[in-house]
Design an enzyme around this catalytic site. Structure first.
Site, PDB file in Angstrom:
ATOM      1  N   ASP A 379       0.830  -1.203   0.000  1.00 21.25           N
ATOM      2  CA  ASP A 379       0.000   0.000   0.000  1.00 21.25           C
ATOM      3  C   ASP A 379       0.870   1.261   0.000  1.00 21.25           C
ATOM      4  O   ASP A 379       1.896   1.319   0.682  1.00 21.25           O
ATOM      5  CB  ASP A 379      -0.866  -0.041   1.271  1.00 21.25           C
ATOM      6  CG  ASP A 379      -1.833   1.113   1.370  1.00 21.25           C
ATOM      7  OD1 ASP A 379      -2.700   1.226   0.501  1.00 21.25           O
ATOM      8  OD2 ASP A 379      -1.708   1.914   2.330  1.00 21.25           O
ATOM      9  N   GLU A 421       1.381  -0.171  -5.001  1.00 17.46           N
ATOM     10  CA  GLU A 421       0.412   0.860  -5.338  1.00 17.46           C
ATOM     11  C   GLU A 421       1.120   2.211  -5.428  1.00 17.46           C
ATOM     12  O   GLU A 421       1.516   2.770  -4.415  1.00 17.46           O
ATOM     13  CB  GLU A 421      -0.687   0.951  -4.266  1.00 17.46           C
ATOM     14  CG  GLU A 421      -1.719   2.016  -4.590  1.00 17.46           C
ATOM     15  CD  GLU A 421      -2.374   2.647  -3.373  1.00 17.46           C
ATOM     16  OE1 GLU A 421      -3.472   3.204  -3.512  1.00 17.46           O
ATOM     17  OE2 GLU A 421      -1.790   2.606  -2.277  1.00 17.46           O
TER      18      GLU A 421
END
Ligand code: MG
Length: 680
Positions: A379, A421
């Protein structure tokens, strides 16, 4: 007639058989326009297509009726995921957290009890592996939640091991400017964004030892150190030579004399204003002699450094309170501007692997690998280091990947999958391939979104080829994780004006393009939803049409249940978007050219020569000897194309597509938003 054809198509698609890749039947009769009837190859069951299914654990399938999606629910719905041809699942964070979405992790090694137990997780991994489906965990390495035990300990006192896990500063602006925070040499457009710093409180509580040195009565000192066990109140209340620590809400505690002018006292300290040293515990004026700092100077102490006490018998007003090291302390969180995340501190990238946070986060990742996890989705990786125009984040990610991969490879004999990401356009994403094998291709969807909404398909393939070339320049074996919308974006269909036809077109473009596609749960049902009103609206419970539907939130997109059909109803509908996704999932797994092929520009339908076909996106997919022609009509209206390719082996069609032969060429008539794939 068309219904019958589609029904026949659905029937043939449901037949599984062994056999190799694409081998369609030829359609011989081509003299008049006839509807293209796809003859998809039979799938041998091998997962070639590298399709990953992204699901939100809390929204997917509730097995126990508590309203929350859970791990057993996923296990019990694995055959559904299998029906889409997926070879992997990306699970939203499974760890304990205060939020519903899980990105404020409270324990990286644990499972949120709401989702089940470790046994449930191992069962999921085992059942997934039986179906050749891999399990990827969402691993949040940029920050933890503020309820993580590391952060709780870190903020419990001014000196403890866990303070190094996070980024604290007494004066963030100054510390950034003077280079004292290696992970944040620059931050924000102005070099400092106070909105990303949050106070831990004006005076942290904790256990501190106070030592007075009164051996020189003209210049007594106080020294503070952290930790220890609080002393019991001093039972000796005689006044002679007494020294008192005065702090908090009128607390006045007597020091223990250790001889030779040394006094010590350890207390569980909590004071908003700091402290003073006094020679009397009288509650009435003048309170004995008061010692502190001289007015106009800083009364802030440093740990383990003696501070010379000041007194002024003429006026107590000239004496300032003493404050603990740090005073007002701030912690850092790099994005979202919320105070319930705290960024982890990996120190300078050159030595990141030696930081305590790195070692611990790696060790926990290795533990997950030992439970059978096949990969991680990382993330917010562009928020780890904040130094503009540096490649610190890719450097850091390479270190993380390499050490985790060493552990994985020793166990599994192959490289681990890790996808990052980087929520940015492709040119910002590309450099991250130096650190990770896979990255989300956000711009793929953003370009497709614009192309469909503008009804202009001509440039789509060229741009994709160019961008993927840029990725390959960074890493020859790059994995472009292509996708439509995800949990942080408006739903695909809502971005496309709510049109089901356009949503199907988008799905067909995704699954017929170069890359390793992700299907965000619900896209295959034609979900709608926008972030207006809350992110929950793009994270709506999976609409099964059975008892597995979750009910943890009231924020449900109203179209689900009305215009969006359930899984049960769409499974029975041969023309549903779910049926189309399943067809393409099988086709992608059947045809090497779709699964791992390279996209090549069409010689006519391209931006230079295809002006009259501007609404069409066309490309070849090529792998070895297999060559496919992929065509999508992004326009609302019908279009007829003249093509020199032999259109006799249709593998897939969505919407009304017709062909006829004119001399040596073929004409192809495509209704608005239709798609077709031919083997050449
Ligand atoms: Mg449940």
């Amino acid at each position: 007639m068309r219904r019958k054809i589609i029904f026949f198509l659905a029937l043939t698609l449901t037949l599984f058989a062994t056999g190799s890749s694409c081998n369609p039947t030829v359609n011989p009769d081509m003299q008049e326009f006839k509807e293209v009837m796809a003859y998809p190859p039979q799938w041998d069951g091998t997962k070639r297509g590298d399709i990953t299914y992204q699901l939100l654990v809390y929204s997917f399938a509730d097995s126990d009726g508590d309203g929350w999606g859970d791990l057993r629910g996923i296990t019990e719905k694995l055959d559904y995921i299998q029906s889409l041809g997926a070879s992997a699942i990306w699970l939203s964070p499974i760890h304990p957290s205060a939020s519903y979405h899980g990105y404020d992790v409270e324990a990286y090694g644990a499972i949120n009890p709401r989702f089940g137990t470790m046994a449930d997780f191992k069962q999921l991994v085992s059942e997934a592996h039986k179906r050749n489906i891999r399990i990827y965990l969402d691993y949040v390495i940029n920050h933890s939640g503020v309820n993580h035990i590391w952060f709780k300990i870190a903020t419990s006192s001014m000196k403890n091991t866990y303070r190094d896990y996070y980024i604290f500063s007494n004066d963030p602006q100054k510390d950034i400017a003077t280079g004292k925070i290696p992970m944040i040499a620059t931050e924000g457009a102005g070099g400092y964004d106070s909105g990303q710093w949050f106070s831990t409180g004006t005076m942290p509580s904790g256990i501190y030892k106070f030592t007075l040195n009164w051996s020189n009565g003209n210049a007594p000192t106080v020294t503070i150190s952290s930790g220890g066990t609080p002393d019991k109140d001093n039972p000796d209340q005689s006044a002679e030579g007494a020294k008192y620590l005065y702090y908090g809400d009128g607390i006045c505690k007597k020091f223990y004399s250790k001889g030779n002018g040394i006094y010590e006292l350890t207390v569980d300290f909590n004071s908003g204003w700091g402290f003073l040293i006094r020679t009397s515990n009288s509650s009435s004026w003048p309170l004995g002699t008061k010692y502190g700092a001289k007015k106009g100077t800083s009364g802030q102490l440093s740990f383990d450094v003696p501070f010379t006490l000041y007194t002024d018998n003429s006026s107590n007003d000239n004496i300032l309170n003493l404050t603990l090291p740090g005073g007002n302390i701030y912690y850092y969180h790099s994005h979202f501007w919320t105070d319930w995340f705290a960024d982890l501190n990996y120190g300078p990238v050159a030595t990141a692997e030696f930081s305590l946070a790195f070692k611990e986060i790696v060790a926990i990742a290795q533990g997950w690998i030992d439970t059978g996890v096949d990969g991680f989705r990382l993330d917010a990786v562009k928020h780890i280091y904040h130094n503009e125009n540096s490649d610190e984040n890719p450097q850091f990610l390479k270190k993380f990947y390499d050490v985790v991969n060493t552990h994985f490879k020793a166990k599994n004999g192959r490289d681990i999958y890790m996808v990052g990401e980087v929520f940015s356009d492709w040119d910002k994403v590309a450099p991250y391939y130096k650190g990770l094998p896979a990255l989300f291709d956000f711009s793929f969807w953003w370009r497709m979104n614009a192309a469909i909404n503008q009804g202009q398909g001509l440039g789509f393939a060229d741009a994709t080829i160019t961008i993927h070339k840029a990725y390959s320049n960074q890493r020859s074996d790059f994995i472009a994780a292509t996708k439509l919308s995800n949990h942080d974006e408006n739903r695909t269909r809502s971005e496309l004006g709510g049109s089901l036809a356009k949503a199907k077109l988008a799905g067909a473009m995704l699954l017929s393009s170069q890359g390793s596609p992700y299907i965000y749960y619900g896209e295959e049902l034609g979900y709608t939803g926008t972030k207006t009103g809350g992110d929950e609206y793009v994270r709506t419970p999976m609409y099964w049409g059975d008892r597995y539907v979750t009910s943890y939130t009231d924020k449900i997109d109203p179209a689900v249940g009305s215009t969006v059909g359930s899984v049960v109803s769409q499974e029975a509908d041969a023309s549903s978007i779910l049926t189309m996704y399943r067809q393409l999932g099988r086709l992608r797994n059947s045809c090497p050219a779709l699964a791992t092929g390279k996209m090549e520009r069409h010689p006519v339908i391209n931006p230079q020569t295809g002006g009259i076909y501007s609404q069409v996106a066309a490309w070849y997919m090529i792998e070895g000897k297999q060559k496919l022609l992929v065509l999508h009509n992004l326009g609302q209206g019908e279009i007829t194309l003249s093509l020199s390719e032999s259109l006799t082996k249709p593998l897939f069609a969505n919407g009304l597509v017709q062909t006829k032969k004119v001399k040596e060429n073929f004409q192809l008539k495509m209704e608005g938003y239709s798609s077709v794939i031919f083997e050449l």
